[in-house]
Design an enzyme around this catalytic site. Sequence first.
Site, PDB file in Angstrom:
ATOM      1  N   CYS A   8      -8.434  -7.822  -0.686  1.00  0.00           N
ATOM      2  CA  CYS A   8      -7.451  -6.830  -0.233  1.00  0.00           C
ATOM      3  C   CYS A   8      -7.803  -5.482  -0.851  1.00  0.00           C
ATOM      4  CB  CYS A   8      -6.017  -7.277  -0.524  1.00  0.00           C
ATOM      5  SG  CYS A   8      -5.618  -7.480  -2.275  1.00  0.00           S
ATOM      6  N   ARG A  14      -1.791  -9.024  -2.132  1.00  0.00           N
ATOM      7  CA  ARG A  14      -2.077  -9.999  -1.086  1.00  0.00           C
ATOM      8  C   ARG A  14      -3.149 -11.022  -1.467  1.00  0.00           C
ATOM      9  NH1 ARG A  14      -3.012  -5.406   3.267  1.00  0.00           N
ATOM     10  NH2 ARG A  14      -3.696  -4.414   1.327  1.00  0.00           N
ATOM     11  N   ASP A 124       0.752  -4.677   3.974  1.00  0.00           N
ATOM     12  CA  ASP A 124       0.584  -4.420   2.547  1.00  0.00           C
ATOM     13  C   ASP A 124       1.974  -4.311   1.912  1.00  0.00           C
ATOM     14  OD1 ASP A 124       0.015  -3.660   0.028  1.00  0.00           O
ATOM     15  OD2 ASP A 124      -1.427  -2.110   0.590  1.00  0.00           O
TER      16      ASP A 124
HETATM   17  P1  4NP Z   1      -2.988  -5.176  -2.341  1.00  0.00           P
HETATM   18  O1  4NP Z   1      -1.851  -4.055  -2.412  1.00  0.00           O
HETATM   19  O2  4NP Z   1      -4.192  -4.562  -1.655  1.00  0.00           O
HETATM   20  O3  4NP Z   1      -2.358  -6.250  -1.512  1.00  0.00           O
HETATM   21  O4  4NP Z   1      -3.280  -5.600  -3.759  1.00  0.00           O
HETATM   22  C1  4NP Z   1      -2.092  -2.776  -2.956  1.00  0.00           C
HETATM   23  C2  4NP Z   1      -1.962  -2.579  -4.303  1.00  0.00           C
HETATM   24  C3  4NP Z   1      -2.178  -1.322  -4.846  1.00  0.00           C
HETATM   25  C4  4NP Z   1      -2.520  -0.277  -4.027  1.00  0.00           C
HETATM   26  C5  4NP Z   1      -2.654  -0.461  -2.656  1.00  0.00           C
HETATM   27  C6  4NP Z   1      -2.437  -1.726  -2.120  1.00  0.00           C
HETATM   28  N1  4NP Z   1      -2.731   1.018  -4.579  1.00  0.00           N
HETATM   29  O5  4NP Z   1      -2.945   1.952  -3.796  1.00  0.00           O
HETATM   30  O6  4NP Z   1      -2.706   1.155  -5.810  1.00  0.00           O
END
Ligand code: 4NP
Length: 158
Positions: A8, A14, A124
């Site tokens: 992810c 995720r 997300d």
């Molecule tokens: P992930 O969610 O890709 O599902 O882990 C996110 C966590 C952090 C960020 C973006 C998506 N961020 O921009 O810090």
Amino acid sequence: MVNILFICTGNICRSPLAEGILRYKLKTVNIPAFIDSCGFESFHEGDPPDSRAQATAFKHGLDISSHRARLFSTEDFDRFDMIYVMDSSHYKNVMKVARKRSDMFKVDFILNLLYPGKNLGVMDPWYHDEKAFEQVYLQLDQVCELISQKLINKTNRL
Ligand code: 4NP
């Protein structure tokens, strides 16, 4: 031994959830597996999963607290048989660094298991609330169940 990687963005919401869910399912059915997850953005490198992801997993009986966020590396193409991405941004990023066609063949959108060929993304939840984490958990649980069933069928045919 089957080796599966989930990707992810930050590797704190995720993909660590998918990793925890599939690891548990495969352990339950005695399928030897190496399951891991990683991300493409370094903002949270070395961090444990988001507290909302941990709480959601815990509610469903899973402890994902020991995971630490890491970035994708091209050697992951050698270590893993299948690489599942959560959305099109990860798909583009991982395809960009693929070294050969056999690398590319390992990559797919995780939701293509549920909706073949549609290339849909898993929402997300980081930008949303606990309810979103629960929705994402249930969707990932459904997909991981399919992966588990596929591997059980494959094992039975060997
Ligand atoms: P992930 O969610 O890709 O599902 O882990 C996110 C966590 C952090 C960020 C973006 C998506 N961020 O921009 O810090």
